[in-house]
Design a protein around this motif. Structure first.
Motif, PDB file in Angstrom:
ATOM      1  N   ASP A   1      -9.893 -74.748 -18.826  1.00  0.00           N
ATOM      2  CA  ASP A   1     -10.177 -75.699 -17.751  1.00  0.00           C
ATOM      3  C   ASP A   1     -11.625 -75.564 -17.273  1.00  0.00           C
ATOM      4  O   ASP A   1     -12.277 -76.565 -16.963  1.00  0.00           O
ATOM      5  N   LEU A   2     -12.133 -74.345 -17.230  1.00  0.00           N
ATOM      6  CA  LEU A   2     -13.526 -74.141 -16.846  1.00  0.00           C
ATOM      7  C   LEU A   2     -14.457 -74.775 -17.872  1.00  0.00           C
ATOM      8  O   LEU A   2     -15.472 -75.380 -17.507  1.00  0.00           O
ATOM      9  N   ASP A   3     -14.126 -74.657 -19.150  1.00  0.00           N
ATOM     10  CA  ASP A   3     -14.912 -75.328 -20.195  1.00  0.00           C
ATOM     11  C   ASP A   3     -14.854 -76.841 -20.029  1.00  0.00           C
ATOM     12  O   ASP A   3     -15.871 -77.528 -20.162  1.00  0.00           O
ATOM     13  N   LYS A   4     -13.659 -77.368 -19.724  1.00  0.00           N
ATOM     14  CA  LYS A   4     -13.482 -78.805 -19.529  1.00  0.00           C
ATOM     15  C   LYS A   4     -14.339 -79.299 -18.361  1.00  0.00           C
ATOM     16  O   LYS A   4     -14.895 -80.392 -18.414  1.00  0.00           O
TER      17      LYS A   4
ATOM     18  N   VAL B   1     -18.541 -75.692 -16.547  1.00  0.00           N
ATOM     19  CA  VAL B   1     -19.152 -74.778 -15.579  1.00  0.00           C
ATOM     20  C   VAL B   1     -20.419 -74.121 -16.126  1.00  0.00           C
ATOM     21  O   VAL B   1     -21.277 -73.708 -15.350  1.00  0.00           O
ATOM     22  N   ASN B   2     -20.544 -74.047 -17.437  1.00  0.00           N
ATOM     23  CA  ASN B   2     -21.745 -73.458 -18.019  1.00  0.00           C
ATOM     24  C   ASN B   2     -22.984 -74.313 -17.758  1.00  0.00           C
ATOM     25  O   ASN B   2     -24.103 -73.834 -17.909  1.00  0.00           O
ATOM     26  N   LYS B   3     -22.805 -75.561 -17.337  1.00  0.00           N
ATOM     27  CA  LYS B   3     -23.916 -76.468 -17.014  1.00  0.00           C
ATOM     28  C   LYS B   3     -24.148 -76.568 -15.507  1.00  0.00           C
ATOM     29  O   LYS B   3     -25.067 -77.241 -15.064  1.00  0.00           O
TER      30      LYS B   3
END
Length: 69
Positions: free
Chosen positions: A51-54, A57-59
């Motif tokens: 969900d964090l990838d969706k 969050v890395n951006k």
């Protein structure tokens, strides 16, 4: 309504209803949040890496985590 001169999308990752319904005496704030530009709601959990990838969050320029008592 804008949050300032620099526009950045705001992504809300939540596994709860943020609509205008009042369930179990919780306060739902979607109507107040939705008045701003570029607000995106993603259903999921901050405890789930997928969900964090969706939510990308890395951006993110910043992350705010809200929790109930």
């Amino acid at each position: 309504m804008s949050l300032g001169p620099t526009r950045r999308p705001i992504v809300i990752l939540s596994n709860e209803n943020l609509g205008d319904e009042n369930i179990k005496n919780d306060t739902y704030i979607w109507n107040e949040i939705n008045m701003f530009e570029e607000i995106y709601l993603i259903w999921g959990s901050a405890l789930n890496p997928d969900d964090l990838d969706k939510a990308r969050v890395n951006k993110a320029k910043a992350i705010i985590i809200l929790a109930k008592n």
